[in-house]
Design an enzyme around this catalytic site. Structure first.
Site, PDB file in Angstrom:
ATOM      1  N   GLU A  10      43.693  34.596  46.629  1.00 37.93           N
ATOM      2  CA  GLU A  10      42.627  34.359  47.732  1.00 37.93           C
ATOM      3  C   GLU A  10      43.850  33.726  48.847  1.00 37.93           C
ATOM      4  O   GLU A  10      42.596  34.189  50.462  1.00 37.93           O
ATOM      5  CB  GLU A  10      41.947  33.464  47.399  1.00 37.93           C
ATOM      6  N   TYR A  42      39.572  46.319  38.943  1.00 41.20           N
ATOM      7  CA  TYR A  42      39.519  44.518  39.423  1.00 41.20           C
ATOM      8  C   TYR A  42      38.090  44.513  38.722  1.00 41.20           C
ATOM      9  O   TYR A  42      37.695  43.637  38.022  1.00 41.20           O
ATOM     10  CB  TYR A  42      40.181  44.831  40.653  1.00 41.20           C
ATOM     11  N   TRP A  62      40.404  42.535  50.454  1.00 42.24           N
ATOM     12  CA  TRP A  62      41.096  42.681  48.972  1.00 42.24           C
ATOM     13  C   TRP A  62      42.083  43.017  48.918  1.00 42.24           C
ATOM     14  O   TRP A  62      42.344  43.549  48.063  1.00 42.24           O
ATOM     15  CB  TRP A  62      40.173  42.031  48.533  1.00 42.24           C
TER      16      TRP A  62
END
Length: 187
Positions: A40, A18, A48
């Protein structure tokens, strides 16, 4: 020789991929901006990595983040999402996703694209910070405060300043790669 990466992504191949391929790359495509906005939103209060692990499940559950479809979800679809163990089953966040899809399209109508609207806050150019360590990155800024306030005024939910700043980082509006990270100059 191993490339130097930002300290936050070490220890997980998913995080590294990522970091190396997406995080901080300027995104001007409305579909991708919406996907990150939704991810988000669901990340609020969670890590995350939890969201990244469930990202494909989110894509399938939310019609590949097609905001036009999401804006028209009915209660039956909401109920099915709340039964989907592959995503974060938070009723407020699921409902916020529908509300945000509707508000997203209103911004497109007003500005021509969500991209023009959101990138207008930084005059279309990424803010390039000079962080020596990822721990120096702020959780929010006066700019993310202003964007958050404007999004809320336009009807968005779960778009507090910290969520907005994370979105800015993810979509390259702000470059918070460490200065010695191999991605710093690339993005």
């Amino acid at each position: 020789m191993e490339k130097h990466r930002c300290g936050w992504c070490l220890g997980s191949d998913l995080y590294k991929a990522y970091h190396d391929e997406e995080w901080g790359v300027p995104v001007f495509d409305d579909d991708t901006l919406f996907e990150f906005l939704i991810l988000e939103t669901f990340q609020a209060g969670l890590s995350w990595i939890t969201i990244l692990k469930k990202r494909e499940n989110f894509r399938k559950a939310f019609d590949h983040f097609d905001y036009k479809k999401i804006a028209n979800y009915n209660q039956k679809k909401v109920d099915s999402l709340l039964q989907n163990e592959g995503i974060i089953r938070n009723k407020l966040k699921v409902n916020a996703t529908i509300t945000n899809a509707q508000a997203f399209m209103k911004i497109q109508d007003e500005f021509g694209s969500f991209s023009k609207y959101i990138w207008g806050f930084v005059d279309g150019k990424p803010i390039k910070n000079k962080l020596k360590n990822h721990k120096e990155a702020p959780a929010n800024t006066s700019l993310s405060d202003a964007i958050s306030k404007d999004l809320k005024k336009r009807g968005f939910k779960f778009v507090g300043s910290t969520v907005v700043y994370a979105h800015m980082q993810a979509t390259g509006m702000v470059n918070d790669h460490e200065v010695n990270c191999f991605r710093y100059d690339a993005v």
